[in-house]
Design a protein around this motif. Structure first.
Motif, PDB file in Angstrom:
ATOM      1  N   ALA A  37       1.293  17.440 -12.449  1.00  0.00           N
ATOM      2  CA  ALA A  37       1.353  18.856 -12.092  1.00  0.00           C
ATOM      3  C   ALA A  37       2.516  19.553 -12.792  1.00  0.00           C
ATOM      4  CB  ALA A  37       1.476  19.019 -10.579  1.00  0.00           C
ATOM      5  N   ASP A  38       3.606  18.817 -13.005  1.00  0.00           N
ATOM      6  CA  ASP A  38       4.778  19.372 -13.678  1.00  0.00           C
ATOM      7  C   ASP A  38       4.655  19.311 -15.195  1.00  0.00           C
ATOM      8  OD1 ASP A  38       5.884  19.839 -11.205  1.00  0.00           O
ATOM      9  OD2 ASP A  38       7.183  18.069 -11.235  1.00  0.00           O
ATOM     10  N   GLY A  39       3.534  18.741 -15.695  1.00  0.00           N
ATOM     11  CA  GLY A  39       3.317  18.656 -17.135  1.00  0.00           C
ATOM     12  C   GLY A  39       4.034  17.499 -17.801  1.00  0.00           C
ATOM     13  N   GLU A  40       4.535  16.530 -17.017  1.00  0.00           N
ATOM     14  CA  GLU A  40       5.231  15.382 -17.587  1.00  0.00           C
ATOM     15  C   GLU A  40       4.227  14.293 -17.959  1.00  0.00           C
ATOM     16  OE1 GLU A  40       8.386  13.976 -15.062  1.00  0.00           O
ATOM     17  OE2 GLU A  40       8.858  16.006 -14.410  1.00  0.00           O
ATOM     18  N   THR A  41       4.654  13.375 -18.801  1.00  0.00           N
ATOM     19  CA  THR A  41       3.826  12.232 -19.176  1.00  0.00           C
ATOM     20  C   THR A  41       3.769  11.259 -18.008  1.00  0.00           C
ATOM     21  OG1 THR A  41       4.562  12.452 -21.452  1.00  0.00           O
ATOM     22  CG2 THR A  41       3.553  10.351 -20.837  1.00  0.00           C
ATOM     23  N   ILE A  42       2.586  10.745 -17.733  1.00  0.00           N
ATOM     24  CA  ILE A  42       2.392   9.824 -16.620  1.00  0.00           C
ATOM     25  C   ILE A  42       2.527   8.390 -17.113  1.00  0.00           C
ATOM     26  CG2 ILE A  42       0.764   8.977 -14.891  1.00  0.00           C
ATOM     27  CD1 ILE A  42      -0.461  11.774 -14.865  1.00  0.00           C
ATOM     28  N   ASN A  43       3.290   7.581 -16.377  1.00  0.00           N
ATOM     29  CA  ASN A  43       3.409   6.155 -16.661  1.00  0.00           C
ATOM     30  C   ASN A  43       2.288   5.444 -15.906  1.00  0.00           C
ATOM     31  OD1 ASN A  43       4.025   3.497 -16.988  1.00  0.00           O
ATOM     32  ND2 ASN A  43       6.099   3.623 -16.161  1.00  0.00           N
ATOM     33  N   HIS A  44       1.165   5.206 -16.580  1.00  0.00           N
ATOM     34  CA  HIS A  44       0.009   4.588 -15.932  1.00  0.00           C
ATOM     35  C   HIS A  44       0.275   3.138 -15.518  1.00  0.00           C
ATOM     36  CE1 HIS A  44      -2.730   7.929 -16.563  1.00  0.00           C
ATOM     37  NE2 HIS A  44      -2.155   8.083 -17.760  1.00  0.00           N
ATOM     38  N   ASN A  45       1.258   2.496 -16.110  1.00  0.00           N
ATOM     39  CA  ASN A  45       1.582   1.117 -15.744  1.00  0.00           C
ATOM     40  C   ASN A  45       2.255   1.049 -14.379  1.00  0.00           C
ATOM     41  OD1 ASN A  45       0.594   0.086 -18.166  1.00  0.00           O
ATOM     42  ND2 ASN A  45       2.534   0.479 -19.203  1.00  0.00           N
ATOM     43  N   ALA A  46       2.794   2.151 -13.887  1.00  0.00           N
ATOM     44  CA  ALA A  46       3.481   2.150 -12.601  1.00  0.00           C
ATOM     45  C   ALA A  46       2.506   2.293 -11.441  1.00  0.00           C
ATOM     46  CB  ALA A  46       4.500   3.285 -12.543  1.00  0.00           C
ATOM     47  N   ILE A  47       1.235   2.513 -11.738  1.00  0.00           N
ATOM     48  CA  ILE A  47       0.242   2.740 -10.679  1.00  0.00           C
ATOM     49  C   ILE A  47      -0.648   1.508 -10.564  1.00  0.00           C
ATOM     50  CG2 ILE A  47      -1.673   4.184  -9.924  1.00  0.00           C
ATOM     51  CD1 ILE A  47      -0.445   6.424 -11.656  1.00  0.00           C
ATOM     52  N   ASN A  48      -0.853   1.048  -9.320  1.00  0.00           N
ATOM     53  CA  ASN A  48      -1.771  -0.057  -9.071  1.00  0.00           C
ATOM     54  C   ASN A  48      -3.163   0.556  -8.951  1.00  0.00           C
ATOM     55  OD1 ASN A  48      -3.309  -2.147  -8.156  1.00  0.00           O
ATOM     56  ND2 ASN A  48      -1.909  -2.751  -6.533  1.00  0.00           N
ATOM     57  N   TRP A  49      -4.018   0.315  -9.924  1.00  0.00           N
ATOM     58  CA  TRP A  49      -5.333   0.943  -9.966  1.00  0.00           C
ATOM     59  C   TRP A  49      -6.398   0.161  -9.228  1.00  0.00           C
ATOM     60  CZ3 TRP A  49      -5.307   5.784 -11.586  1.00  0.00           C
ATOM     61  CH2 TRP A  49      -4.283   6.207 -12.415  1.00  0.00           C
ATOM     62  N   ASP A  50      -6.022  -0.940  -8.575  1.00  0.00           N
ATOM     63  CA  ASP A  50      -7.005  -1.755  -7.843  1.00  0.00           C
ATOM     64  C   ASP A  50      -7.442  -1.085  -6.567  1.00  0.00           C
ATOM     65  OD1 ASP A  50      -6.896  -3.729  -9.752  1.00  0.00           O
ATOM     66  OD2 ASP A  50      -5.213  -4.720  -8.762  1.00  0.00           O
ATOM     67  N   GLU A  93       3.825  10.278  -6.995  1.00  0.00           N
ATOM     68  CA  GLU A  93       4.772  10.644  -8.047  1.00  0.00           C
ATOM     69  C   GLU A  93       4.034  10.953  -9.352  1.00  0.00           C
ATOM     70  OE1 GLU A  93       7.562   7.422  -8.208  1.00  0.00           O
ATOM     71  OE2 GLU A  93       8.523   7.999  -6.328  1.00  0.00           O
ATOM     72  N   ALA A  94       2.988  10.187  -9.636  1.00  0.00           N
ATOM     73  CA  ALA A  94       2.206  10.423 -10.856  1.00  0.00           C
ATOM     74  C   ALA A  94       1.508  11.779 -10.794  1.00  0.00           C
ATOM     75  CB  ALA A  94       1.184   9.303 -11.050  1.00  0.00           C
ATOM     76  N   ARG A  95       0.955  12.111  -9.615  1.00  0.00           N
ATOM     77  CA  ARG A  95       0.295  13.425  -9.476  1.00  0.00           C
ATOM     78  C   ARG A  95       1.303  14.551  -9.640  1.00  0.00           C
ATOM     79  NH1 ARG A  95      -2.973  10.767  -5.551  1.00  0.00           N
ATOM     80  NH2 ARG A  95      -1.753  11.529  -3.816  1.00  0.00           N
ATOM     81  N   LYS A  96       2.516  14.366  -9.093  1.00  0.00           N
ATOM     82  CA  LYS A  96       3.556  15.388  -9.227  1.00  0.00           C
ATOM     83  C   LYS A  96       3.955  15.550 -10.691  1.00  0.00           C
ATOM     84  CE  LYS A  96       8.201  16.649  -7.705  1.00  0.00           C
ATOM     85  NZ  LYS A  96       8.607  17.057  -9.027  1.00  0.00           N
ATOM     86  N   GLU A  97       4.127  14.404 -11.395  1.00  0.00           N
ATOM     87  CA  GLU A  97       4.472  14.471 -12.816  1.00  0.00           C
ATOM     88  C   GLU A  97       3.383  15.201 -13.599  1.00  0.00           C
ATOM     89  OE1 GLU A  97       5.120  10.494 -14.184  1.00  0.00           O
ATOM     90  OE2 GLU A  97       6.941  10.227 -13.000  1.00  0.00           O
ATOM     91  N   ALA A 101       0.843  -1.206   0.000  1.00  0.00           N
ATOM     92  CA  ALA A 101       0.000   0.000   0.000  1.00  0.00           C
ATOM     93  C   ALA A 101       0.875   1.253   0.000  1.00  0.00           C
ATOM     94  CB  ALA A 101      -0.932  -0.001   1.210  1.00  0.00           C
ATOM     95  N   GLU A 102       1.976   1.208   0.751  1.00  0.00           N
ATOM     96  CA  GLU A 102       2.904   2.343   0.802  1.00  0.00           C
ATOM     97  C   GLU A 102       3.530   2.579  -0.566  1.00  0.00           C
ATOM     98  OE1 GLU A 102       7.188   2.767   2.744  1.00  0.00           O
ATOM     99  OE2 GLU A 102       5.606   2.685   4.262  1.00  0.00           O
ATOM    100  N   ASN A 103       3.941   1.503  -1.238  1.00  0.00           N
ATOM    101  CA  ASN A 103       4.528   1.630  -2.572  1.00  0.00           C
ATOM    102  C   ASN A 103       3.510   2.162  -3.570  1.00  0.00           C
ATOM    103  OD1 ASN A 103       6.988   0.689  -1.689  1.00  0.00           O
ATOM    104  ND2 ASN A 103       6.626  -1.399  -2.334  1.00  0.00           N
ATOM    105  N   ASP A 104       2.267   1.686  -3.474  1.00  0.00           N
ATOM    106  CA  ASP A 104       1.210   2.163  -4.362  1.00  0.00           C
ATOM    107  C   ASP A 104       0.946   3.651  -4.129  1.00  0.00           C
ATOM    108  OD1 ASP A 104       0.998  -0.364  -5.394  1.00  0.00           O
ATOM    109  OD2 ASP A 104      -0.862  -0.860  -4.329  1.00  0.00           O
ATOM    110  N   SER A 105       0.951   4.066  -2.861  1.00  0.00           N
ATOM    111  CA  SER A 105       0.737   5.473  -2.531  1.00  0.00           C
ATOM    112  C   SER A 105       1.865   6.336  -3.075  1.00  0.00           C
ATOM    113  CB  SER A 105       0.637   5.666  -1.012  1.00  0.00           C
ATOM    114  OG  SER A 105      -0.500   5.022  -0.514  1.00  0.00           O
ATOM    115  N   THR A 106       3.089   5.849  -2.955  1.00  0.00           N
ATOM    116  CA  THR A 106       4.248   6.577  -3.470  1.00  0.00           C
ATOM    117  C   THR A 106       4.151   6.740  -4.978  1.00  0.00           C
ATOM    118  OG1 THR A 106       5.626   5.750  -1.674  1.00  0.00           O
ATOM    119  CG2 THR A 106       6.766   6.574  -3.621  1.00  0.00           C
TER     120      THR A 106
END
Length: 88
Positions: free
Chosen positions: A75-88, A69-73, A60-65
């Motif tokens: 906000a910074d206008g970077e492309t988000i790697n959706h595969n790095a996020i656990n959407w469950d 990071e995705a929200r920060k990216e 859960a901690e890793n998923d939150s991290t």
């Protein structure tokens, strides 16, 4: 209990389970065992539950991290790697 019954149980246990040796300081085993028994659990059941809960918290901690990071990216206008996020 007869020898045959013990052999059958030993074969079953060897087939189904793996063993992990855990070392604790003298006196800790009884402390952990008493804690488990006070909650109606075996020592083995308590240790397995503790391991499962730690893995769940770490996951859960890793998923939150990853989500932070995705929200920060974003906000910074970077492309988000959706595969790095656990959407469950």
């Amino acid at each position: 209990m007869g020898k045959t019954s013990s052999k059958v149980k030993d074969r079953y246990n060897a087939k189904v389970y793996e063993e992990i040796k855990v070392r604790v300081y003298k006196g800790e085993k009884e402390k952990i065992k008493a804690h488990a028994e006070a909650r109606g659990e075996s020592l083995n059941g308590f240790i397995n539950k503790a391991i499962d809960e730690k893995i769940e918290r770490d996951t859960a901690e890793n998923d939150s991290t990853a989500a932070l990071e995705a929200r920060k990216e974003y906000a910074d206008g970077e492309t988000i790697n959706h595969n790095a996020i656990n959407w469950d």
